[in-house]
Motif scaffolding. Structure first.
Motif, PDB file in Angstrom:
ATOM      1  N   ALA A 123       0.854  -1.259  -0.050  1.00  0.00           N
ATOM      2  CA  ALA A 123       0.013   0.074  -0.025  1.00  0.00           C
ATOM      3  C   ALA A 123       0.842   1.177   0.100  1.00  0.00           C
ATOM      4  O   ALA A 123       2.068   1.178   0.449  1.00  0.00           O
ATOM      5  N   THR A 124       0.309   2.526  -0.239  1.00  0.00           N
ATOM      6  CA  THR A 124       1.018   3.692  -0.416  1.00  0.00           C
ATOM      7  C   THR A 124       0.496   4.150   0.871  1.00  0.00           C
ATOM      8  O   THR A 124      -0.612   4.141   1.391  1.00  0.00           O
ATOM      9  N   GLN A 172      -0.883   7.214   1.015  1.00  0.00           N
ATOM     10  CA  GLN A 172      -2.152   7.816   0.613  1.00  0.00           C
ATOM     11  C   GLN A 172      -3.261   6.983   0.709  1.00  0.00           C
ATOM     12  O   GLN A 172      -4.469   7.167   1.325  1.00  0.00           O
ATOM     13  N   GLU A 173      -2.979   5.823   0.314  1.00  0.00           N
ATOM     14  CA  GLU A 173      -3.979   4.899   0.409  1.00  0.00           C
ATOM     15  C   GLU A 173      -4.419   4.317   1.824  1.00  0.00           C
ATOM     16  O   GLU A 173      -5.596   4.171   2.131  1.00  0.00           O
ATOM     17  N   THR A 213      -6.400   7.080   3.328  1.00  0.00           N
ATOM     18  CA  THR A 213      -7.616   7.197   2.825  1.00  0.00           C
ATOM     19  C   THR A 213      -8.700   6.028   3.461  1.00  0.00           C
ATOM     20  O   THR A 213      -9.787   6.378   3.970  1.00  0.00           O
ATOM     21  N   THR A 214      -8.006   4.880   3.554  1.00  0.00           N
ATOM     22  CA  THR A 214      -8.777   3.823   3.864  1.00  0.00           C
ATOM     23  C   THR A 214      -8.909   3.772   5.427  1.00  0.00           C
ATOM     24  O   THR A 214     -10.177   3.613   6.024  1.00  0.00           O
TER      25      THR A 214
END
Length: 254
Positions: free
Chosen positions: A207-208, A210-211, A214-215
């Protein structure tokens, strides 16, 4: 001309909370510095009229004995959040300025930089971050910054969203409560319930930042907004499904 005095409730709470801090200095609890801090935080919250309820995650969080610690990602609900989280999350430190104090209580912390948070995670220490960005006002949940979540990507640490809600206390933007009097002004002489919902962990593998941000944001929003309007999301709710979203686990109240 006479000036109005503080309500009796405020005075009694100030005296009670002040006695707690004085007692911690004169006769601290048996144990190491962390135990003394946690006990002091719990007693001070009680003295201020703050009750804490914690809801376990639907899926148990990963164990950290042989791997990196957990990166706990929480929203900002009140200026007393660090004390609340210290009492319900075992062995954690808070990503914050050095020597942070909340209502006079020193909080175990690491500098809020990616390098320092990653180093703590690599040692097996769980770290609380509160990446919520300020909003224009109101009670809406702010966007989560991905900055410190890079530490989880670099160490492979699981990311555990934590939703915090407070009923009672002064309205308005969350601000610091470094002194006891500032904390008392925030409670406003009323009882406060701090409700902490622990949500299923998110894997940082592949994952990044940002991901993950957001999650985690959607997972916390799913809890806060469904509670605001039972039977449906509140105005401004995010419709996207949240991986590791809201759940209803067993709860305890202190």
């Amino acid at each position: 001309m006479t000036h109005p005095s503080s309500p009796p409730t405020d005075r009694s709470r100030l005296l009670r909370a002040g006695a707690v801090l004085a007692g911690e200095r004169l006769r601290p609890p048996v144990g190491d510095a962390r135990r003394r801090t946690v006990c002091g935080a719990a007693r001070l919250l009680t003295g201020l009229g703050v009750r804490v309820a914690v809801h376990a995650p639907a899926e148990a969080w990963p164990r950290t004995r042989s791997g990196p610690g957990l990166l706990l990602v929480a929203n900002s609900a009140s200026p007393l959040d660090p004390l609340v989280l210290l009492t319900v999350l075992r062995g954690v430190v808070v990503a914050a300025p050095a020597h942070q104090r909340v209502a006079g209580v020193p909080c175990p912390s690491v500098p809020a930089t990616v390098a320092d948070v990653a180093a703590a995670l690599a040692r097996g220490t769980s770290v609380v971050v509160r990446p919520e960005l300020p909003t224009d006002g109101g009670a809406a949940l702010g966007r989560f910054s991905p900055d410190l979540l890079a530490a989880a990507v670099g160490t492979g640490a699981p990311v555990c969203p934590v939703a915090v809600r407070c009923s009672g206390g002064a309205p308005g933007p969350v601000s610091g409560a470094r002194s006891l009097r500032a904390a008392l002004r925030w409670t406003g002489g009323v009882d406060v319930l701090a409700d902490v919902q622990l949500l299923p962990a998110l894997s940082s593998a592949g994952a990044t930042p940002q991901e993950l941000a957001t999650t985690a944001e959607y997972a916390v929003a799913a809890v806060l907004e469904t509670v605001t309007r039972q039977g449906g999301l509140a105005a401004g709710a995010r419709p996207e499904p949240a991986r590791g979203g809201g759940q209803r686990g067993p709860s305890t109240t202190r």
